[in-house]
Scaffold this active site. Structure first.
Site, PDB file in Angstrom:
ATOM      1  N   SER A  45      58.539  30.750  39.954  1.00  0.00           N
ATOM      2  CA  SER A  45      58.605  29.520  40.772  1.00  0.00           C
ATOM      3  C   SER A  45      57.326  28.706  40.842  1.00  0.00           C
ATOM      4  CB  SER A  45      59.091  29.811  42.205  1.00  0.00           C
ATOM      5  OG  SER A  45      60.473  30.041  42.234  1.00  0.00           O
ATOM      6  N   THR A  46      56.270  29.103  40.110  1.00  0.00           N
ATOM      7  CA  THR A  46      54.997  28.386  40.233  1.00  0.00           C
ATOM      8  C   THR A  46      54.830  27.260  39.222  1.00  0.00           C
ATOM      9  OG1 THR A  46      53.820  29.944  38.808  1.00  0.00           O
ATOM     10  CG2 THR A  46      53.821  30.416  41.171  1.00  0.00           C
ATOM     11  N   GLY A  47      55.775  27.114  38.316  1.00  0.00           N
ATOM     12  CA  GLY A  47      55.709  26.029  37.336  1.00  0.00           C
ATOM     13  C   GLY A  47      56.387  24.788  37.881  1.00  0.00           C
ATOM     14  N   ASN A  83      67.099  29.690  35.671  1.00  0.00           N
ATOM     15  CA  ASN A  83      67.758  28.747  36.567  1.00  0.00           C
ATOM     16  C   ASN A  83      69.138  29.315  36.880  1.00  0.00           C
ATOM     17  OD1 ASN A  83      69.648  27.791  34.513  1.00  0.00           O
ATOM     18  ND2 ASN A  83      67.908  26.679  33.659  1.00  0.00           N
ATOM     19  N   TYR A  97      59.008  24.475  39.480  1.00  0.00           N
ATOM     20  CA  TYR A  97      59.593  24.639  40.821  1.00  0.00           C
ATOM     21  C   TYR A  97      58.571  24.414  41.924  1.00  0.00           C
ATOM     22  CZ  TYR A  97      64.086  26.386  39.024  1.00  0.00           C
ATOM     23  OH  TYR A  97      65.311  26.514  38.420  1.00  0.00           O
ATOM     24  N   GLY A 107      59.826  26.153  30.285  1.00  0.00           N
ATOM     25  CA  GLY A 107      58.877  27.186  30.686  1.00  0.00           C
ATOM     26  C   GLY A 107      59.204  28.558  30.132  1.00  0.00           C
ATOM     27  N   VAL A 108      58.992  29.572  30.966  1.00  0.00           N
ATOM     28  CA  VAL A 108      59.201  30.957  30.550  1.00  0.00           C
ATOM     29  C   VAL A 108      60.670  31.206  30.209  1.00  0.00           C
ATOM     30  CG1 VAL A 108      59.533  31.974  32.860  1.00  0.00           C
ATOM     31  CG2 VAL A 108      58.545  33.351  31.045  1.00  0.00           C
ATOM     32  N   ASP A 109      61.589  30.554  30.913  1.00  0.00           N
ATOM     33  CA  ASP A 109      63.018  30.705  30.659  1.00  0.00           C
ATOM     34  C   ASP A 109      63.360  30.298  29.223  1.00  0.00           C
ATOM     35  OD1 ASP A 109      65.752  31.132  31.134  1.00  0.00           O
ATOM     36  OD2 ASP A 109      66.023  29.241  32.196  1.00  0.00           O
TER      37      ASP A 109
END
Length: 174
Positions: A124-126, A27, A128, A35-37
């Site tokens: 961006s597919t989660g 972000n 977002y 998520g992945v972050d």
């Protein structure tokens, strides 16, 4: 595992990959999140957060479509390239172009840092909400176009955490 030239497709956990760099779907605050972050920040430990804080102090975060680099902390990957994907708003706010910029700026940053192996999550597919088929098409097209123009990147890995994304990428990389 599927290979197409310098591109590989894997299903699994990006935090386990032993590569020169993994890409974090970050972000704009660079302070970790879900998520992945969140997974990358947890697995990499406090060093990544400290380096992100230094970047924020220096430049005020990371804008959508841009990318910054830190060490990998405790990760098997040597570096983390943090990029901020766009939030999907129906495609009318330059989301496709911004997502392409995430991939392009990440590979260009890898090139400038002499990175030869890089792994991307599904940016961006989660939460977002970017449509997965369109996001995969943008990712593959952007990376393939870049690989045609330079030789340093020896391997680009698209790593999918879920079966749906893996299936989409598999069809694109036939």
């Amino acid at each position: 595992m599927k290979t197409a030239g310098a591109i590989r497709l894997l299903k699994g956990d990006i935090t386990k990959l032993e590569v020169d760099a993994i890409v974090n779907a970050a972000n704009s605050s660079l302070m970790g999140g879900g998520g992945v972050d969140g997974a990358i920040h947890r697995a990499g430990g406090p060093q990544i957060l400290e380096e992100c804080r230094a970047i924020v102090a220096r430049q005020g975060g990371c804008k959508t479509g841009e990318a910054v680099i830190t060490s990998g902390g405790r990760l098997p990957a040597k570096n983390v390239i943090h990029t901020v994907g766009p939030v999907w708003n129906g495609g009318n706010r330059n989301e496709p172009e911004l997502l392409a910029s995430c991939y392009l700026n990440s590979v260009q940053l890898a090139f400038r840092n002499r990175i030869s192996t890089i792994a991307f999550p599904n940016i961006s597919t989660g939460i977002y909400g970017f449509p997965k088929p369109e996001a995969a098409e943008i990712a593959v097209t952007t990376v393939k176009n870049y690989l045609e123009q330079q030789q340093l990147l020896q391997q680009v890995i698209f790593i999918c955490y879920d079966d749906e994304n893996f299936s989409i990428y598999e069809k694109l990389l036939v």
